[in-house]
Design an enzyme around this catalytic site. Sequence first.
Site, PDB file in Angstrom:
ATOM      1  N   HIS A  19       0.820  -1.206   0.000  1.00 16.44           N
ATOM      2  CA  HIS A  19       0.000   0.000   0.000  1.00 16.44           C
ATOM      3  C   HIS A  19       0.858   1.262   0.000  1.00 16.44           C
ATOM      4  O   HIS A  19       0.333   2.364  -0.010  1.00 16.44           O
ATOM      5  CB  HIS A  19      -0.925   0.011   1.222  1.00 16.44           C
ATOM      6  CG  HIS A  19      -1.925  -1.105   1.217  1.00 16.44           C
ATOM      7  ND1 HIS A  19      -2.892  -1.227   0.255  1.00 16.44           N
ATOM      8  CD2 HIS A  19      -2.085  -2.162   2.043  1.00 16.44           C
ATOM      9  CE1 HIS A  19      -3.630  -2.308   0.495  1.00 16.44           C
ATOM     10  NE2 HIS A  19      -3.150  -2.891   1.572  1.00 16.44           N
ATOM     11  N   ASP A  84       9.722  -6.622   1.967  1.00 15.08           N
ATOM     12  CA  ASP A  84       9.843  -5.938   3.249  1.00 15.08           C
ATOM     13  C   ASP A  84      11.242  -5.345   3.260  1.00 15.08           C
ATOM     14  O   ASP A  84      12.218  -6.027   2.917  1.00 15.08           O
ATOM     15  CB  ASP A  84       9.649  -6.883   4.430  1.00 15.08           C
ATOM     16  CG  ASP A  84       9.403  -6.120   5.721  1.00 15.08           C
ATOM     17  OD1 ASP A  84       8.584  -5.182   5.712  1.00 15.08           O
ATOM     18  OD2 ASP A  84      10.026  -6.452   6.748  1.00 15.08           O
ATOM     19  N   PHE A 167      11.586   8.446  -0.794  1.00 18.09           N
ATOM     20  CA  PHE A 167      10.691   8.438   0.356  1.00 18.09           C
ATOM     21  C   PHE A 167      11.439   7.807   1.521  1.00 18.09           C
ATOM     22  O   PHE A 167      12.584   7.370   1.376  1.00 18.09           O
ATOM     23  CB  PHE A 167       9.392   7.673   0.041  1.00 18.09           C
ATOM     24  CG  PHE A 167       9.603   6.234  -0.364  1.00 18.09           C
ATOM     25  CD1 PHE A 167       9.529   5.213   0.572  1.00 18.09           C
ATOM     26  CD2 PHE A 167       9.869   5.905  -1.679  1.00 18.09           C
ATOM     27  CE1 PHE A 167       9.730   3.893   0.195  1.00 18.09           C
ATOM     28  CE2 PHE A 167      10.060   4.589  -2.065  1.00 18.09           C
ATOM     29  CZ  PHE A 167       9.989   3.581  -1.124  1.00 18.09           C
ATOM     30  N   ASP A 170      15.440   8.185   2.553  1.00 23.40           N
ATOM     31  CA  ASP A 170      16.262   8.552   1.401  1.00 23.40           C
ATOM     32  C   ASP A 170      16.985   9.889   1.551  1.00 23.40           C
ATOM     33  O   ASP A 170      18.151  10.008   1.152  1.00 23.40           O
ATOM     34  CB  ASP A 170      15.414   8.572   0.129  1.00 23.40           C
ATOM     35  CG  ASP A 170      15.136   7.178  -0.424  1.00 23.40           C
ATOM     36  OD1 ASP A 170      15.800   6.215   0.021  1.00 23.40           O
ATOM     37  OD2 ASP A 170      14.254   7.047  -1.288  1.00 23.40           O
ATOM     38  N   LYS A 190      18.687   5.472  -9.033  1.00 22.70           N
ATOM     39  CA  LYS A 190      18.422   4.776  -7.778  1.00 22.70           C
ATOM     40  C   LYS A 190      18.151   3.290  -8.024  1.00 22.70           C
ATOM     41  O   LYS A 190      18.678   2.430  -7.312  1.00 22.70           O
ATOM     42  CB  LYS A 190      17.237   5.426  -7.062  1.00 22.70           C
ATOM     43  CG  LYS A 190      16.924   4.797  -5.708  1.00 22.70           C
ATOM     44  CD  LYS A 190      15.741   5.492  -5.053  1.00 22.70           C
ATOM     45  CE  LYS A 190      15.370   4.810  -3.752  1.00 22.70           C
ATOM     46  NZ  LYS A 190      14.168   5.410  -3.137  1.00 22.70           N
TER      47      LYS A 190
END
Length: 212
Positions: A19, A84, A167, A170, A190
């Site tokens: 999500h 994860d 996000f 970072d 990235k």
Amino acid sequence: MTGSGTTVTAGARVILASHNQGKLRELQRILAAAVPGLEEGAIISSAGLELPDVLEDAVSFEGNALLKAHSAAAATGLLAVADDSGLAVDVLGGSPGIFSARWSGRHGDDEANNDLLLAQLSDVPDEHRGARFVCAAALVAPDGSEVVERGEMPGRLLRERHGEGGFGYDPLFLPEGEDRTSAELTPAQKDAISHRGTAFRAIAGHVARLLS
């Protein structure tokens, strides 16, 4: 195909179980680039779908990624990919680790998480601010078969934020060999070096094999 009352996009064959919108954009971009011939619309995200909530109570990145991927595969009947990931700081013994997204106490509050980490490391000299981003990516088929791949991006933590991209942590993370933070890199730059890019390029080979 449907599962648990959920209707998925026609022609979709892989679901990304997350999500987190920033993460979803990364995963979709990496997987689409890494799987040759993957048709448009073949990758969908779980955002907006009424999938069961998953209690991420495993004690490792690998364990939590598998929990999410198994749940999505069972609910939709599709190949499911989940990850994860988090930040492991040397002087914190590998923390925040699996608690990275909720380090400050509220899940997904990037600003609070960064503020807390900066406060915790305020007295740590630059030479001891080593850290690494870690990602475990899991692929689960509808029959329950599974595979997990791991990626890491080493670097160090700065004393203030730099950059507006990315996000999570970072803006504080300077990848090894770079003079720009993860938040200052372009998405392509990235992807080429990131923990998630490494893990998902490895997973993409398994996806291509299962879709062939």
